[in-house]
Design a protein around this motif. Structure first.
Motif, short mmCIF file in Angstrom:
data_model
loop_
_atom_site.label_atom_id
_atom_site.label_comp_id
_atom_site.label_asym_id
_atom_site.label_seq_id
_atom_site.Cartn_x
_atom_site.Cartn_y
_atom_site.Cartn_z
N GLY A 205 0.83 -1.24 0.06
CA GLY A 205 -0.05 -0.09 0.24
C GLY A 205 0.81 1.40 -0.02
N THR A 206 1.78 1.17 0.93
CA THR A 206 2.70 2.51 0.89
C THR A 206 3.37 2.70 -0.43
N VAL A 207 4.00 1.62 -0.84
CA VAL A 207 4.79 1.80 -2.35
C VAL A 207 3.83 2.09 -3.20
N THR A 208 2.63 1.64 -3.58
CA THR A 208 1.77 1.96 -4.66
C THR A 208 1.22 3.27 -4.41
N SER A 209 1.09 3.96 -3.21
CA SER A 209 0.75 5.52 -3.11
C SER A 209 2.00 6.30 -3.57
N GLU A 210 3.19 5.93 -3.81
CA GLU A 210 4.25 6.82 -4.32
C GLU A 210 4.37 7.85 -3.38
N SER A 211 4.11 7.74 -2.11
CA SER A 211 4.09 8.74 -1.08
C SER A 211 5.57 9.17 -1.09
N TYR A 212 6.54 8.23 -0.83
CA TYR A 212 7.88 8.60 -0.37
C TYR A 212 8.42 9.22 -1.93
N ARG A 213 8.34 8.67 -2.92
CA ARG A 213 8.81 9.40 -4.41
C ARG A 213 8.64 10.86 -4.01
N VAL A 214 7.06 11.15 -4.04
CA VAL A 214 6.56 12.35 -3.94
C VAL A 214 7.27 13.32 -2.91
N GLU A 215 7.50 12.95 -1.78
CA GLU A 215 7.70 13.87 -0.62
C GLU A 215 9.29 13.80 -0.90
N ILE A 216 10.02 12.88 -1.20
CA ILE A 216 11.61 13.03 -1.28
C ILE A 216 11.63 14.10 -2.33
N GLU A 217 11.10 14.03 -3.44
CA GLU A 217 11.44 14.86 -4.56
C GLU A 217 11.43 16.38 -4.13
N LYS A 218 10.57 16.75 -3.19
CA LYS A 218 10.28 17.96 -2.71
C LYS A 218 11.61 18.55 -1.93
N PHE A 219 12.19 17.70 -1.19
CA PHE A 219 13.34 17.91 -0.37
C PHE A 219 14.64 17.80 -0.94
N PHE A 220 14.82 16.69 -1.88
CA PHE A 220 15.99 16.17 -2.67
C PHE A 220 15.71 15.83 -4.04
N PRO A 221 15.35 16.80 -5.03
CA PRO A 221 15.10 16.64 -6.12
C PRO A 221 16.01 15.65 -6.94
N GLY A 222 17.19 15.72 -6.84
CA GLY A 222 18.15 14.81 -7.66
C GLY A 222 18.30 13.59 -7.11
N LEU A 223 17.55 12.97 -5.82
CA LEU A 223 17.69 11.68 -5.27
C LEU A 223 16.94 10.49 -6.23
N GLN A 224 17.82 9.42 -6.39
CA GLN A 224 17.15 8.50 -6.79
C GLN A 224 16.27 7.47 -6.03
N VAL A 225 15.09 7.17 -6.23
CA VAL A 225 14.36 6.43 -4.96
C VAL A 225 13.88 5.10 -5.71
N PHE A 226 14.22 3.84 -5.07
CA PHE A 226 13.85 2.57 -5.58
C PHE A 226 13.23 2.04 -4.63
N GLN A 227 12.00 1.22 -4.92
CA GLN A 227 10.83 0.83 -3.81
C GLN A 227 10.94 -0.89 -4.00
N GLU A 228 10.78 -1.33 -2.74
CA GLU A 228 10.25 -3.00 -2.94
C GLU A 228 9.24 -3.05 -2.06
N ALA A 229 8.03 -3.63 -2.49
CA ALA A 229 7.23 -4.16 -1.35
C ALA A 229 7.24 -5.50 -0.83
N CYS A 230 7.16 -5.52 0.45
CA CYS A 230 7.55 -6.61 1.22
C CYS A 230 6.15 -7.20 1.98
N PRO A 231 5.17 -7.86 1.15
CA PRO A 231 3.86 -8.25 1.74
C PRO A 231 4.00 -9.23 3.07
N MET A 232 5.28 -9.92 2.93
CA MET A 232 5.00 -10.99 3.90
C MET A 232 5.73 -10.51 5.28
N TRP A 233 6.36 -9.42 5.38
CA TRP A 233 7.06 -9.20 6.58
C TRP A 233 6.20 -8.76 7.60
N VAL A 234 5.30 -8.09 7.63
CA VAL A 234 4.19 -7.70 8.57
C VAL A 234 3.65 -9.11 9.12
#
Length: 282
Positions: free
Chosen positions: A129-158
């Motif tokens: 849910g957090t990954v598909t929301s793209e919230s981290y990419r959107v918020e990181i872009e505001k503070f560190f626009p040059g940062l590359q963000v890679f995401q991985e969903a981990c559905p079994m961890w919880v």
């Protein structure tokens, strides 16, 4: 009058954040609410998470909280903005804006994550849910626009954590699988954020499979608890009108929408000490 800081999570994970907040700011009263009867939130729709979160936030306000922390990445991603922009101004209008505040765990983390990376490449491990929301990419872009963000969903961890399997041999397969998938996206990732409050319990396992932890160009693994705690301390300094309303007796109260026996048993693992919870029927 008792006016604690409210801390909300869909289940137990937020207790890892509360633990760090209490360590940093022990003088305040805290009211924790875990919506264990309706967890997990990570697989639910935006609208469902929003409605569930709003219901719990309203209850914390009804119990005297002026400030509520959404110590849940999924709720922060799927519900926080609507609550801040649509609900607070109409529910609790103040002379200079809403006199109730709701904060999340995503912004404090994204405000600082770029300062840890030398390569400019960071990885996010989170629920689907957090990954598909793209919230981290959107918020990181505001503070560190040059940062590359890679995401991985981990559905079994919880489920691994909540079923007490976080230290078992069975957890290794799922931890290594997702670490490998994240690192495969870029070998230059040098900062990894555990963007779920359950994941600190898997930290020992995660360290086994993250490459470069002991090399000259160390990979940094970030958990959210201490970052959120320091951000909250700074927020209260910048908002003395709110800080002065929070009661300061060092009280900790715990609510769960499910079994109190189950909550108290699990809470010991997440919070680090025994608790006695009260049942809340929503």
């Amino acid at each position: 009058m008792n006016q604690p800081i409210g801390v909300f999570d869909s289940g137990y994970g937020g207790l890892t954040v509360l633990r760090e907040i209490v360590h940093t700011l022990p003088q305040y009263d805290y009211l924790y609410l875990g919506d264990n009867a309706r967890t997990p939130y990570g697989t639910r729709s935006f609208d469902t998470v929003y409605q569930y979160t709003l219901e719990c936030v309203r209850h914390l306000f009804d119990r005297g909280c002026r400030l509520v922390i959404l110590a849940c990445n999924t709720a922060s991603a799927k519900a926080l903005r609507n609550i801040q922009q649509l609900d607070l101004p109409t529910m609790y209008p103040g002379l200079d804006g809403p006199d109730r505040r709701v904060l999340g765990v995503i912004r404090p983390t994204t405000e600082v994550i770029g300062t840890y990376s030398k390569t400019g490449q960071v990885g996010i491990l989170a629920t689907r849910g957090t990954v598909t929301s793209e919230s981290y990419r959107v918020e990181i872009e505001k503070f560190f626009p040059g940062l590359q963000v890679f995401q991985e969903a981990c559905p079994m961890w919880v489920p691994l954590v909540e079923n007490g399997e976080y230290a078992s041999a069975g957890a290794d397969y799922f931890v290594q699988q997702h670490i490998d998938r994240l690192v495969a996206q870029s070998p230059d990732i040098d900062t990894i954020l555990l963007a779920c409050t359950h994941y600190p319990l898997l930290l020992d396992k995660i360290r086994q499979y993250v490459p470069g932890l002991d090399g000259p160009d160390n990979t940094t693994i970030l958990t959210q608890g201490s970052i959120v705690a320091y951000s909250l301390a700074d927020y209260l300094i910048r908002h003395p009108e709110l800080e002065q309303q929070i009661s300061q007796h060092g009280r900790r109260t715990f609510l769960t929408t499910d079994s109190t026996e189950d909550f108290d048993r699990q809470a010991t693992v997440f919070y680090g000490e025994s608790v006695r919870s009260e049942h809340l029927a929503l």
